[in-house]
Design an enzyme around this catalytic site. Structure first.
Site, PDB file in Angstrom:
ATOM      1  N   HIS A 146       0.673  -1.028   0.145  1.00 57.57           N
ATOM      2  CA  HIS A 146       0.012  -0.092   0.184  1.00 57.57           C
ATOM      3  C   HIS A 146       0.826   1.438   0.150  1.00 57.57           C
ATOM      4  CE1 HIS A 146      -3.004   2.517   2.490  1.00 57.57           C
ATOM      5  NE2 HIS A 146      -3.582   2.664   1.042  1.00 57.57           N
ATOM      6  N   GLU A 203       0.522  -0.532  -4.619  1.00 55.40           N
ATOM      7  CA  GLU A 203      -0.460   0.687  -4.918  1.00 55.40           C
ATOM      8  C   GLU A 203      -0.130   2.136  -4.741  1.00 55.40           C
ATOM      9  OE1 GLU A 203      -3.965   2.975  -3.317  1.00 55.40           O
ATOM     10  OE2 GLU A 203      -2.224   2.642  -2.442  1.00 55.40           O
ATOM     11  N   ASP A 239      -0.979   6.387  -5.142  1.00 53.35           N
ATOM     12  CA  ASP A 239      -2.133   7.202  -5.229  1.00 53.35           C
ATOM     13  C   ASP A 239      -1.587   8.457  -6.097  1.00 53.35           C
ATOM     14  OD1 ASP A 239      -3.876   6.336  -3.282  1.00 53.35           O
ATOM     15  OD2 ASP A 239      -2.153   6.896  -1.721  1.00 53.35           O
ATOM     16  N   HIS A 296      -1.251  11.386  -1.684  1.00 54.56           N
ATOM     17  CA  HIS A 296      -2.414  10.824  -1.102  1.00 54.56           C
ATOM     18  C   HIS A 296      -3.671  11.786  -0.986  1.00 54.56           C
ATOM     19  CE1 HIS A 296      -5.453   9.370   1.679  1.00 54.56           C
ATOM     20  NE2 HIS A 296      -5.264   8.253   1.424  1.00 54.56           N
ATOM     21  N   GLU A 355      -4.042   4.115  -7.967  1.00 52.16           N
ATOM     22  CA  GLU A 355      -5.392   4.914  -7.702  1.00 52.16           C
ATOM     23  C   GLU A 355      -5.561   6.122  -8.076  1.00 52.16           C
ATOM     24  OE1 GLU A 355      -6.292   4.816  -3.408  1.00 52.16           O
ATOM     25  OE2 GLU A 355      -7.961   6.109  -3.823  1.00 52.16           O
TER      26      GLU A 355
HETATM   27  O1  G3P Z   1      -6.147   1.769  -3.396  1.00 59.03           O
HETATM   28  C1  G3P Z   1      -6.566   1.184  -1.990  1.00 59.03           C
HETATM   29  C2  G3P Z   1      -6.534   2.342  -0.910  1.00 59.03           C
HETATM   30  O2  G3P Z   1      -5.420   2.795  -0.961  1.00 59.03           O
HETATM   31  C3  G3P Z   1      -7.486   3.404  -0.816  1.00 59.03           C
HETATM   32  O3  G3P Z   1      -7.679   4.029   0.167  1.00 59.03           O
HETATM   33  O4  G3P Z   1      -7.110   6.273   1.327  1.00 59.03           O
HETATM   34  O5  G3P Z   1      -5.408   4.441   1.434  1.00 59.03           O
HETATM   35  O6  G3P Z   1      -5.996   5.516  -0.746  1.00 59.03           O
HETATM   36  P1  G3P Z   1      -6.407   5.182   0.616  1.00 59.03           P
HETATM   37 MG    MG Z   2      -4.690   4.657  -2.299  1.00 62.46          MG
END
Ligand code: G3P
Ligand code: MG
Length: 254
Positions: A20, A47, A49, A62, A122
């Site tokens: 993440h 993953e 952002d 993020h 994302e």
């Molecule tokens: O993509 C999964 C997760 O990253 C979604 O939540 O807030 O951590 O971007 P967040």
């Molecule tokens: Mg995310």
């Protein structure tokens, strides 16, 4: 408990384990340093952002604002990349990472392609920019992965409009609808956007919802899963992908 079915499921070229925000707890999230730490722990998919700078560069952040994860101020999307690139995106995390720069999607793509790692991008639009951000991320991902031999990046978003933008510019790239809850209409929305996957907060997945998704031909993923009991429950329901911060505790071979 209903048993998982496997009817009409699309091929799934990705590993089960996904780090993440890179490995965004052990190193500053959404920087190349975080990707490197995840890779050191054996992770092969990440993953991150992605949003747009004021001058249209796709970069990793993020939050809407810069304060938490950089030494900048205000809306990230209001700054041109030339200014963002000068920020310290690591010092907030630890002295060891002080001076780590923010990353562009291009830098992360080059790192992943060079190492044959997979990426889940994302789409995290600045307020009011869902469609244009989705479109731009899709276009940039197509450019960066053109001719690549591995799996294409998986594009995801909580915002259906962002996924619609990505479909417009990059219909061939797989999409996943992110869900904070199983809100009314989630399955129809995912299908309407021709998604390959739904990616739900692990606390909200149910066995029945996972069966419904799978029967509709959707792959299932969960975020952000950091406890053994949650991994075991989701695995027993047949989860396809697990997004975790705990790269030092969960072996991606498992
Ligand atoms: O993509 C999964 C997760 O990253 C979604 O939540 O807030 O951590 O971007 P967040
Ligand atoms: Mg995310």
């Amino acid at each position: 408990m209903k048993q998982p079915t496997s009817l009409n499921l699309p091929d799934w070229p990705y590993p089960r384990w996904i780090a993440h925000r890179g490995a965004g707890k052990l190193a500053p999230e959404n920087t190349l340093a975080a990707f490197r730490v995840g890779a050191q722990h054996g992770y092969r998919m990440f993953e991150c952002d992605a949003k747009l700078s004021a001058d249209g560069v796709v970069f990793l952040l993020h939050d809407d604002t810069l304060e938490r994860t950089t030494n900048g101020l205000g809306l990230g999307g209001a700054c041109p990349w030339a200014a963002l690139s000068q920020l310290d995106a690591g010092g907030w995390h630890s002295r060891a990472h002080a001076g780590e720069p923010p990353a562009t999607l291009e830098a992360v793509a080059r790192y992943c392609l060079a190492n044959r790692f997979d990426l889940n991008i994302e789409i995290k639009p600045s307020p009011g920019l869902a469609h244009v951000t989705g479109e731009a991320v899709g276009r940039e991902a197509l450019r960066l992965w053109a001719g690549a031999s591995g799996a294409p990046p998986l594009l995801s978003s909580f915002e259906p409009e962002a996924l619609a933008g990505a479909r417009q510019s990059a219909a061939v790239l797989p999409r996943g609808l992110l869900l904070e809850t199983l809100w009314d209409g989630w399955l129809d929305t995912a299908l309407g956007l021709n998604c390959m996957a739904v990616i739900c907060d692990h606390e909200h997945w149910t066995a029945d919802a996972m069966v419904s998704a799978r029967q509709a031909g959707l792959r299932t993923l969960a975020y952000t899963v950091n406890e053994v009991a949650d991994v075991e429950r989701l695995a027993s329901w047949g989860i396809d992908g697990i997004i975790t911060d705990a790269v030092d505790r969960f072996s991606p071979a498992g």
